[in-house]
Design a protein around this motif. Structure first.
Motif, PDB file in Angstrom:
ATOM      1  N   THR A   9       0.827  -1.205   0.000  1.00  0.00           N
ATOM      2  CA  THR A   9       0.000   0.000   0.000  1.00  0.00           C
ATOM      3  C   THR A   9       0.863   1.257   0.000  1.00  0.00           C
ATOM      4  OG1 THR A   9      -1.737  -1.181   1.187  1.00  0.00           O
ATOM      5  CG2 THR A   9      -1.827   1.226   1.234  1.00  0.00           C
ATOM      6  N   THR A  10       1.892   1.271   0.807  1.00  0.00           N
ATOM      7  CA  THR A  10       2.782   2.432   0.856  1.00  0.00           C
ATOM      8  C   THR A  10       3.495   2.634  -0.478  1.00  0.00           C
ATOM      9  OG1 THR A  10       3.121   1.981   3.209  1.00  0.00           O
ATOM     10  CG2 THR A  10       4.629   3.535   2.173  1.00  0.00           C
ATOM     11  N   ALA A  11       3.951   1.555  -1.088  1.00  0.00           N
ATOM     12  CA  ALA A  11       4.607   1.644  -2.389  1.00  0.00           C
ATOM     13  C   ALA A  11       3.636   2.166  -3.452  1.00  0.00           C
ATOM     14  CB  ALA A  11       5.156   0.287  -2.803  1.00  0.00           C
ATOM     15  N   LEU A  47       2.817   4.290 -15.171  1.00  0.00           N
ATOM     16  CA  LEU A  47       1.427   3.855 -15.355  1.00  0.00           C
ATOM     17  C   LEU A  47       1.349   2.369 -15.684  1.00  0.00           C
ATOM     18  CD1 LEU A  47       0.005   6.906 -17.344  1.00  0.00           C
ATOM     19  CD2 LEU A  47      -0.516   6.269 -14.982  1.00  0.00           C
ATOM     20  N   ALA A  48       2.345   1.864 -16.414  1.00  0.00           N
ATOM     21  CA  ALA A  48       2.370   0.438 -16.743  1.00  0.00           C
ATOM     22  C   ALA A  48       2.572  -0.412 -15.486  1.00  0.00           C
ATOM     23  CB  ALA A  48       3.475   0.150 -17.752  1.00  0.00           C
ATOM     24  N   LEU A  54      -1.048  -2.560  -7.703  1.00  0.00           N
ATOM     25  CA  LEU A  54      -2.369  -2.714  -7.084  1.00  0.00           C
ATOM     26  C   LEU A  54      -2.691  -4.174  -6.791  1.00  0.00           C
ATOM     27  CD1 LEU A  54      -4.361  -0.088  -9.169  1.00  0.00           C
ATOM     28  CD2 LEU A  54      -3.676   0.098  -6.771  1.00  0.00           C
ATOM     29  N   LYS A  55      -2.237  -5.081  -7.653  1.00  0.00           N
ATOM     30  CA  LYS A  55      -2.511  -6.508  -7.464  1.00  0.00           C
ATOM     31  C   LYS A  55      -1.433  -7.209  -6.639  1.00  0.00           C
ATOM     32  CE  LYS A  55      -5.166  -6.862 -11.693  1.00  0.00           C
ATOM     33  NZ  LYS A  55      -5.203  -7.372 -13.063  1.00  0.00           N
ATOM     34  N   THR A  60       6.383  -7.276 -10.852  1.00  0.00           N
ATOM     35  CA  THR A  60       6.290  -5.841 -11.117  1.00  0.00           C
ATOM     36  C   THR A  60       7.161  -5.070 -10.136  1.00  0.00           C
ATOM     37  OG1 THR A  60       4.030  -6.116 -11.908  1.00  0.00           O
ATOM     38  CG2 THR A  60       4.723  -3.888 -11.349  1.00  0.00           C
ATOM     39  N   PHE A  61       7.139  -5.450  -8.881  1.00  0.00           N
ATOM     40  CA  PHE A  61       7.978  -4.782  -7.881  1.00  0.00           C
ATOM     41  C   PHE A  61       9.455  -4.996  -8.191  1.00  0.00           C
ATOM     42  CE2 PHE A  61       3.989  -4.623  -5.708  1.00  0.00           C
ATOM     43  CZ  PHE A  61       4.077  -3.529  -4.870  1.00  0.00           C
TER      44      PHE A  61
END
Length: 118
Positions: A9-11, A47-48, A54-55, A60-61
């Protein structure tokens, strides 16, 4: 150590703040040219990454922890070479990028398969 959901959430909040900062800086606050410039397209990789953040996708991270250094470098260069509000915005961009890097690294470490409880 914060929980995985707090880290995610913080990220995500930091990523949204960086997207907002980049858009505002390039379109209204301190554009390269009056009326905005094509430099606003630098938000596209951010944006990508947003759906993956979110998921909570570990991959992605991981790739964002590498890509974010471009934004850090841009922010540091802006903060050290220009004057006025552009320098302040560059410093903010560098700080947000550094925070995102730390949070991405923490998330990737916390979500590693070897660290998951069976």
């Amino acid at each position: 150590m914060p929980s995985l959901s707090v880290t995610r959430t913080t990220a995500t909040v930091c990523l949204l703040a960086l997207i907002t900062l980049c858009l505002a800086a390039e379109l209204w606050l301190a554009p390269l040219r009056p009326g905005g410039s094509w430099l606003v397209l630098k938000v596209l990789p951010l944006l990508a990454a947003l759906p993956g953040f979110l998921k909570g996708r570990r991959y992605t991270f991981q790739w964002m922890s590498l890509a974010i250094w471009i934004y850090f470098t841009f922010g540091v260069v802006s903060a050290s070479t220009v004057k006025g509000i552009s320098a302040v915005l560059g410093g903010c961009e560098a700080l947000l990028a550094l925070a995102i890097f730390c949070l991405c690294a923490l998330f990737a470490r916390q979500s590693a398969p070897s660290r998951q409880k069976a």
